[in-house]
Write an enzyme that holds these catalytic residues in place. Structure first.
Site, PDB file in Angstrom:
ATOM      1  N   GLU A   1      34.308  35.747  33.945  1.00 28.75           N
ATOM      2  CA  GLU A   1      33.947  36.706  34.993  1.00 28.75           C
ATOM      3  C   GLU A   1      35.170  36.904  35.889  1.00 28.75           C
ATOM      4  OE1 GLU A   1      32.766  38.661  38.286  1.00 28.75           O
ATOM      5  OE2 GLU A   1      33.015  36.516  38.613  1.00 28.75           O
ATOM      6  N   HIS A   2      35.394  38.120  36.373  1.00 27.97           N
ATOM      7  CA  HIS A   2      36.692  38.476  36.946  1.00 27.97           C
ATOM      8  C   HIS A   2      36.803  38.288  38.449  1.00 27.97           C
ATOM      9  CE1 HIS A   2      40.617  40.091  36.956  1.00 27.97           C
ATOM     10  NE2 HIS A   2      40.505  40.851  35.908  1.00 27.97           N
ATOM     11  N   SER A   3      35.708  38.328  39.204  1.00 23.95           N
ATOM     12  CA  SER A   3      35.811  38.419  40.650  1.00 23.95           C
ATOM     13  C   SER A   3      36.395  37.167  41.298  1.00 23.95           C
ATOM     14  CB  SER A   3      34.439  38.726  41.266  1.00 23.95           C
ATOM     15  OG  SER A   3      33.532  37.670  41.030  1.00 23.95           O
TER      16      SER A   3
END
Length: 371
Positions: free
Chosen positions: A343-345
């Site tokens: 996941e990028h955040s």
């Protein structure tokens, strides 16, 4: 003062000025000791606020090739109006924030670029990391999974104690290490208007997915981390379990693959009490998520499409066998191949790349003993 020098970034490769050579020598001397993960954090310079005029000029340069002459002329007029009126006021607020924030843009970037996005994060935001292409230490799925989980927990232990050296550009310039804090025990929680990140100080289990079923795998015996062999035995029990998934269990993770608003509303309606709440908590409060895939993965020289199939499997799977909200999902294939979906955040790709690089060095030659 040394870390504030950026001239080395703009010099041609292989051609260094005398100033840069002197600077590099000083940096080498300063970094010769064995630094801990956060040794340089207080010395890192603050992110400078660019001049408003420079920002507008760069923006116009970036859109000039995308707009026709009439639209570009209109954009220049709007830019000039923004610079004279609202832009000046916003620039003052930006300078004010930069006085007390080490990075005036990071929190806004995290919220408005990632967490406020209402579209699916699968494919659009999440990314993946691959295993070795030509080397496969073992074909025993449980052995590879047990070793990988154990290695990641050893990495987490070093991370928590700050024993990992900071990432260094050119081998001498320390990079910010704050993103690494949320690598483990972190989940993106959906919301109607915006998501938020849930990061726990401690977690002692991982959630494992296999054939549509979810398992809570404890990682410690009292305070002692399970050995790779013990983890392999536990995972083999999961692989050998013939029980079918419960009604609604198999495709539960599809909620994390779709639009964020329906997932947030479903979470509020169906996962606030009872067994659903306990089960979801076990997933979201895990160190990370593990998928034991039933098909083989990796690159096959005889199949030209195998690398694309491998990439797509890590990027989205079948849309319901990856928990896309976890900080990362460890994917272990039937033939022992590995991969990550992240996941990028919570961090950018280089942070996960550092994890993957360290684990690759740590685990090479380590699987054979277990398998």
């Amino acid at each position: 003062m040394l870390l504030s020098y950026h001239g080395w970034m703009f010099e041609p490769h292989g051609k260094r000025s005398l100033k840069t050579k002197v600077w590099a020598g000083c940096m080498t001397v300063m970094a010769r000791r064995q630094p801990m993960l956060y040794s340089f954090q207080m010395s890192l310079p603050r992110l400078p606020v660019p001049r408003l005029e420079d920002t507008i000029d760069r923006y116009l340069q970036s859109v000039e090739s995308l707009l026709d002459e009439e639209k570009f002329s209109r954009m220049k007029e709007l830019s000039e109006d923004f610079q004279k009126n609202l832009g000046c006021k916003l620039q003052k607020y930006l300078h004010l924030k930069s006085w007390w924030a080490t990075n005036y843009v990071s929190d806004w970037w995290e919220e408005y670029i990632y967490l406020r996005g209402r579209g699916p994060i699968m494919v659009n935001s999440n990314y993946y990391a691959m295993d070795f292409i030509t080397v496969n230490p073992t074909t025993i799925q449980a052995a590879r999974a047990g070793n990988a989980i154990h290695a990641m927990l050893m990495y987490r232990r070093k991370l928590e104690r700050g024993l990992i050296p900071p990432v260094m550009a050119l081998g001498i310039v320390p990079m910010c290490s704050y993103q690494m804090e949320r690598m483990f025990n972190t989940t993106r929680i959906p919301g109607v208007e915006t998501d938020h990140l849930q990061h726990l100080v401690e977690s002692r289990h991982v959630c494992v997915y296999h054939k549509g079923r979810y398992y809570r795998l404890c990682l410690y015996d009292d305070r002692t981390l399970l050995s790779p062999r013990q983890l392999q035995t536990q995972i083999q029990c999961i692989l050998d379990d013939p029980s079918p998934p419960q009604p609604g269990e198999e495709k539960l993770a599809a909620l994390t693959a779709g639009e964020r608003v329906p997932w947030a509303r479903a979470r509020a309606q169906f996962f606030t009490n009872g067994v659903n709440r306990v089960s979801l908590s076990s997933i979201e409060r895990g160190v990370f998520f593990v998928c034991l895939d039933t098909e083989e993965g990796g690159y096959q020289e005889s199949d030209k499409n195998s690398l694309s199939v491998y990439s797509k499997s890590l990027l989205h799977g079948n849309c319901y066998n990856r928990w896309f909200d976890k900080s990362f999902t460890l994917v272990v294939y039937k033939n022992g191949r590995l991969g990550l979906n992240a996941e990028h955040s919570w961090a950018d790709a280089p942070v996960v790349g550092h994890l993957w690089e360290v684990l690759s060095d740590f685990m090479t030659g380590y699987f054979i003993k277990v398998a």
